[in-house]
Scaffold this motif. Structure first.
Motif, short mmCIF file in Angstrom:
data_model
loop_
_atom_site.label_atom_id
_atom_site.label_comp_id
_atom_site.label_asym_id
_atom_site.label_seq_id
_atom_site.Cartn_x
_atom_site.Cartn_y
_atom_site.Cartn_z
N UNK A 72 11.19 7.80 27.59
CA UNK A 72 11.91 7.30 26.43
C UNK A 72 10.94 7.30 25.26
N UNK A 73 11.39 7.83 24.13
CA UNK A 73 10.55 7.80 22.93
C UNK A 73 11.35 7.15 21.82
N UNK A 74 10.84 6.04 21.32
CA UNK A 74 11.46 5.35 20.20
C UNK A 74 10.59 5.48 18.97
N UNK A 75 10.91 4.72 17.93
CA UNK A 75 10.11 4.76 16.72
C UNK A 75 8.69 4.27 16.95
N UNK A 131 14.90 8.55 22.28
CA UNK A 131 15.18 9.88 22.81
C UNK A 131 14.86 9.89 24.30
N UNK A 132 15.76 10.41 25.10
CA UNK A 132 15.54 10.53 26.54
C UNK A 132 14.98 11.92 26.84
N UNK A 133 13.90 11.95 27.62
CA UNK A 133 13.31 13.22 28.07
C UNK A 133 13.42 13.27 29.58
N UNK A 134 13.85 14.43 30.10
CA UNK A 134 13.95 14.62 31.55
C UNK A 134 13.34 15.97 31.92
N UNK A 135 12.47 15.96 32.91
CA UNK A 135 11.96 17.20 33.49
C UNK A 135 12.00 17.01 35.00
N UNK A 136 12.60 17.95 35.70
CA UNK A 136 12.74 17.82 37.15
C UNK A 136 11.80 18.77 37.87
N UNK A 137 11.19 18.26 38.93
CA UNK A 137 10.28 19.04 39.77
C UNK A 137 10.93 20.38 40.11
N UNK A 164 23.97 8.90 32.23
CA UNK A 164 24.06 10.34 31.97
C UNK A 164 24.07 11.18 33.24
N UNK A 165 23.94 10.53 34.40
CA UNK A 165 23.87 11.28 35.65
C UNK A 165 22.49 11.87 35.88
N UNK A 166 21.51 11.47 35.10
CA UNK A 166 20.16 12.01 35.21
C UNK A 166 19.38 11.51 36.39
#
Length: 150
Positions: free
Chosen positions: A50-53, A31-37, A106-108
């Motif tokens: 990134x969160x995997x098993x 899972x991709x996690x994004x938080x922008x300032x 993803x353009x992230x």
């Protein structure tokens, strides 16, 4: 998708309905996690993860840039940060590479600058918890004062 509708083109993600229907379908491994300032919360840096098993890998951009790596199988409460453990350096490099490949696709990797909402969350309660100690591995000693790091 379950209602027979097509999602708008701007919407991220994909339907998990095939998983619920027990169909053999390829699925993501993390899972991709994004938080922008945000200007309103300047003390909170841009964060990607990134969160995997098994592992959770977090990169911070700002506020010391102290990244994190957790072995979720052996440390489900995320108490022991393995980011500086020599045994995990190959994994750290691999997860960082995966993270930025995913962000690029993803353009992230383009950090959005949003207008201020007017609220500024920069104040602290005087009765709140104290600030964390500065990590010792980030403190330059007197003998390192004139050393150039590459």
């Amino acid at each position: 998708h379950a209602a027979g509708l097509q999602p708008p083109a701007y919407m991220d993600g994909k339907s998990f309905l095939p998983l619920l229907e027990a169909k053999d379908t390829p699925w993501r491994s993390n899972l991709l996690y994004e938080y922008y300032w945000e200007k309103n919360y300047p003390q909170t840096p841009t964060i990607f993860a990134l969160r995997g098993d098994r592992y959770k890998y977090i990169e911070y951009n700002g506020v010391w840039d102290t990244d994190e790596l957790y072995d979720l199988k052996n440390d489900s409460l995320e108490v022991h940060n393995l980011i500086r453990d020599p045994k995990y350096q190959d994994l750290v490099k691999d997860l960082s590479k995966q993270l930025f490949e995913k962000l690029q696709s993803t353009g992230g990797n383009y950090i959005p600058l949003n207008p201020s909402s007017g609220y500024r969350g920069i104040l602290r309660y005087e009765y709140g918890s104290p600030a964390a100690q500065f990590p010792s591995y980030l403190i330059r000693t007197e003998s390192e004062k004139n050393v150039q790091h590459k």
